[in-house]
Scaffold this active site. Structure first.
Site, PDB file in Angstrom:
ATOM      1  N   HIS A  84       0.831  -1.206   0.000  1.00 42.06           N
ATOM      2  CA  HIS A  84       0.000   0.000   0.000  1.00 42.06           C
ATOM      3  C   HIS A  84       0.871   1.263   0.000  1.00 42.06           C
ATOM      4  O   HIS A  84       0.564   2.242   0.695  1.00 42.06           O
ATOM      5  CB  HIS A  84      -0.944   0.008   1.202  1.00 42.06           C
ATOM      6  CG  HIS A  84      -2.259   0.675   0.931  1.00 42.06           C
ATOM      7  ND1 HIS A  84      -2.353   2.016   0.630  1.00 42.06           N
ATOM      8  CD2 HIS A  84      -3.524   0.187   0.897  1.00 42.06           C
ATOM      9  CE1 HIS A  84      -3.628   2.327   0.450  1.00 42.06           C
ATOM     10  NE2 HIS A  84      -4.357   1.234   0.599  1.00 42.06           N
ATOM     11  N   GLU A 135      -2.470  -0.879  -6.234  1.00 40.74           N
ATOM     12  CA  GLU A 135      -2.375  -2.050  -5.367  1.00 40.74           C
ATOM     13  C   GLU A 135      -2.689  -3.338  -6.147  1.00 40.74           C
ATOM     14  O   GLU A 135      -3.861  -3.655  -6.370  1.00 40.74           O
ATOM     15  CB  GLU A 135      -3.357  -1.914  -4.204  1.00 40.74           C
ATOM     16  CG  GLU A 135      -3.251  -0.602  -3.445  1.00 40.74           C
ATOM     17  CD  GLU A 135      -4.519  -0.306  -2.658  1.00 40.74           C
ATOM     18  OE1 GLU A 135      -4.993  -1.198  -1.919  1.00 40.74           O
ATOM     19  OE2 GLU A 135      -5.050   0.820  -2.794  1.00 40.74           O
TER      20      GLU A 135
END
Length: 303
Positions: free
Chosen positions: A165, A270
């Site tokens: 992340h 992501e």
């Protein structure tokens, strides 16, 4: 070259090849800094307290399940598993009962002159997920890129979807003026809580990133990838290309960044399985069988 350091009581490591310099820490197996030519390319905090307070997963490794699982539950092998509901009755990034993965101490180890690994043992029932898992994230700095390899094994059948992340700024104050291309054949239709309905929509209109075009507005959407060259982001200063063997990519423009960062100060790309896959049998399979070895990768190339 790897330098071993300290980050407020957590082991940290800087991998420097002269052009790229990556700093990572045992806290959340997180990226603290990524510099190219001395210029910072990602968002990060300077204190442990800021990481502890933040809810934005900045720089962290997340799991057991990246993104969302609807209703905070799934069924597997005839048994229903109730998960930690930490967002609107759903599970986000694995749940946050006790400490989520991004706030746990991982065990760091220098693997070579350009690689560091972090290992975590996740107990059976961790935030409701079945199986004791041993998970490993390997960071490698290559001449022109950073590579992350995810590995894991469970003693029971389970669902597993880790991701990174990290938020990229690429030296810009806001990223909405950047351009992006995403190598996708569709994007997921979602409800108001961002849980997929099961439909895959065509990449058209605002979701047509088949060629580089300005981002222009906020996104928090999952794209279904065609191949391992997943996306490219271009700013006036830098070009970022992402490669991965995950089947999907969540593109988030940082609307709800916290900790003093302005909205859209960075974006997250992501790699992952489709959100809510444990409840969507038509989505690509993400079941990890007991004893089976999990292996996925991603690479960030910045120039």
């Amino acid at each position: 070259m790897v330098r071993e350091e300290n980050f407020f009581g957590y082991g940290s490591y800087t991998i420097d090849n002269g052009a790229l310099s990556l700093r990572v820490t045992e806290y959340g197996a997180s990226i603290l800094s990524l510099r190219l030519g001395g210029e910072e390319q990602v968002l990060g905090f300077s204190t442990l307290e800021d990481y502890e307070k933040s809810t934005a997963f900045i720089g962290a490794t997340v799991g057991r399940w990246a993104n969302r699982i609807g209703g905070a539950a799934f069924s597997l092998n005839g048994e229903r598993y109730e998960l930690c509901a930490n967002e609107k009755g759903n599970t986000l990034h694995g749940g946050d009962a006790g400490k989520p993965w991004n706030k746990r101490r991982w065990t760091g180890k220098i693997e070579s002159e350009n690689a560091v690994s972090f290992t975590l043992v996740s107990p059976n029932g961790d935030n409701g997920f079945p199986g004791e898992m041993t998970v490993r994230v390997l960071y490698t700095v290559l001449p022109d890129r950073v590579r992350m390899d995810f590995a894991g094994v469970s003693d029971r059948d389970t669902f597993f979807c880790p991701t990174s992340h990290v938020y990229f700024s690429l030296g810009e104050d806001t990223i909405l003026g950047a351009s992006i291309q995403i190598n996708a054949f569709g994007h997921l239709d979602v409800d108001g809580a961002l849980i997929p309905t099961g439909k895959i929509l065509p990449t058209e209109g605002d979701f047509d990133f088949s060629s580089l075009r300005p981002i222009g507005r906020d996104y928090d959407d999952c794209f279904c990838l065609k191949g391992e060259e997943a996306c490219t982001v271009q700013t006036e200063k830098r070009k970022l290309t992402l490669y991965t063997d995950f089947p999907a990519l969540q593109f988030y423009t940082g609307k709800y960044l916290d900790g003093g960062f302005a909205p859209n100060a960075g974006f997250a790309i992501e790699p992952q399985f489709y959100p809510d896959t444990p409840n969507k049998p038509d989505f690509p399979d993400a079941l990890l069988r007991a004893g089976e070895k999990f292996s996925k990768y991603l690479e960030f190339v910045i120039e």
